[in-house]
Design a protein around this motif. Structure first.
Motif, PDB file in Angstrom:
ATOM      1  N   TYR A 105      -0.127   2.813   6.348  1.00 42.00           N
ATOM      2  CA  TYR A 105      -0.508   3.264   4.991  1.00 42.00           C
ATOM      3  C   TYR A 105      -2.156   3.146   4.670  1.00 42.00           C
ATOM      4  N   THR A 106      -2.521   4.274   4.284  1.00 42.07           N
ATOM      5  CA  THR A 106      -3.941   4.351   3.899  1.00 42.07           C
ATOM      6  C   THR A 106      -4.168   4.805   2.247  1.00 42.07           C
ATOM      7  N   THR A 107      -5.313   4.668   1.784  1.00 35.65           N
ATOM      8  CA  THR A 107      -5.817   5.215   0.214  1.00 35.65           C
ATOM      9  C   THR A 107      -7.355   4.966   0.143  1.00 35.65           C
ATOM     10  N   GLY A 118      -6.611   9.830   1.935  1.00 33.23           N
ATOM     11  CA  GLY A 118      -5.646   8.801   2.611  1.00 33.23           C
ATOM     12  C   GLY A 118      -4.180   9.341   2.493  1.00 33.23           C
ATOM     13  N   PHE A 119      -3.208   8.489   2.831  1.00 32.39           N
ATOM     14  CA  PHE A 119      -2.035   8.965   3.166  1.00 32.39           C
ATOM     15  C   PHE A 119      -1.372   9.959   2.039  1.00 32.39           C
ATOM     16  N   ALA A 144      -3.029  -0.495  -3.012  1.00 32.00           N
ATOM     17  CA  ALA A 144      -2.363  -0.414  -1.595  1.00 32.00           C
ATOM     18  C   ALA A 144      -1.557  -1.575  -1.176  1.00 32.00           C
ATOM     19  N   LYS A 145      -0.271  -1.435  -1.021  1.00 32.92           N
ATOM     20  CA  LYS A 145       0.549  -2.617  -0.500  1.00 32.92           C
ATOM     21  C   LYS A 145       0.052  -2.952   0.911  1.00 32.92           C
ATOM     22  N   VAL A 176     -14.495   3.724   0.104  1.00 28.73           N
ATOM     23  CA  VAL A 176     -13.593   2.952   1.063  1.00 28.73           C
ATOM     24  C   VAL A 176     -12.378   3.440   1.336  1.00 28.73           C
ATOM     25  N   MET A 177     -11.882   3.217   2.433  1.00 25.61           N
ATOM     26  CA  MET A 177     -10.460   3.364   2.866  1.00 25.61           C
ATOM     27  C   MET A 177      -9.491   2.311   3.157  1.00 25.61           C
ATOM     28  N   ALA A 178      -8.462   2.033   2.206  1.00 28.15           N
ATOM     29  CA  ALA A 178      -7.873   0.685   2.369  1.00 28.15           C
ATOM     30  C   ALA A 178      -7.037   1.119   3.571  1.00 28.15           C
ATOM     31  N   PHE A 179      -6.758   0.210   4.589  1.00 19.87           N
ATOM     32  CA  PHE A 179      -5.950   0.433   5.559  1.00 19.87           C
ATOM     33  C   PHE A 179      -4.878  -0.695   5.647  1.00 19.87           C
TER      34      PHE A 179
END
Length: 199
Positions: free
Chosen positions: A116-118, A177-178, A162-163, A108-111
């Motif tokens: 910001y992404t990770t 990600g970022f 991720a915040k 997964v990519m957290a957005f």
């Protein structure tokens, strides 16, 4: 309730990964300004690789889901560790159950708000190892620490938690990600000191 995915904590003499030091503070580290998202318009989504929305929850709907409370150690890539932190939120497995879906990808990519992404492997979120957290230490999660909600993956370096998270996008293949695109490790295991690309 402590779910099985968060059990198995190392003994106190073995709780600090290599190169880390313990702090009683909770340092605030961000790459940009702190977003402040109105809860009335906030939502969290699961998306497929084409950005098609698989399921979406409003803030009130997220809070109505079965909640899990955990106590875990967290480890920042900048070398501080904070022990016995208390969080409350909804596990990734609970989100999948409510959505009635199996993961359509292995990563997964957290957005997040602020762009910001990770990236995180799905296997590191299953088995109740990942949480969308909205409370810290018995209080609503403050914006400087990622509120109203942040991803929590405590067995990885804390940048993976991720915040200001707004959703998870499934991917068939892993992508950076970022911070990963800026030289951080693609996975981030603190016990292997996977801080930077090549570690």
């Amino acid at each position: 309730m402590i779910t099985r995915g968060f059990r198995g904590k190392r003994q106190s003499s073995e709780r600090i990964p290599p190169g880390q030091y313990v702090t009683n503070d909770f340092p605030v580290l961000s790459a940009g300004p702190t977003p402040h998202s109105p809860l009335a318009t906030w939502s969290f989504s699961l998306e497929d690789a084409t950005r098609h929305e698989l399921h979406r929850w409003t803030w009130k709907e997220l809070l109505a889901l079965p909640a899990t409370e955990i106590r875990v150690d967290i480890h920042c890539v900048t070398k501080w560790s904070k022990l016995d932190t208390r969080w409350k939120g909804v596990t990734f497995d609970a989100l999948l159950a409510v959505a009635g879906r199996e993961p359509p990808g292995a990563h997964v990519m957290a957005f997040c708000d602020g762009g910001y992404t990770t990236n995180v492997p799905v296997a590191d979120l299953r088995g109740d190892k990942g949480l969308v957290a909205y409370e810290y230490d018995g209080e609503p999660l403050p914006p400087e620490h990622g509120g109203p909600a942040r991803l929590l993956v405590p067995h990885l370096y804390f940048w993976k938690s991720a915040k200001w998270v707004r959703g998870l996008r499934f991917m068939d293949a892993d992508r950076p990600g970022f911070w990963e695109a800026h030289g951080y490790h693609i996975y981030g295991d603190p016990w292997k000191e996977q801080r930077y690309d090549g570690d």
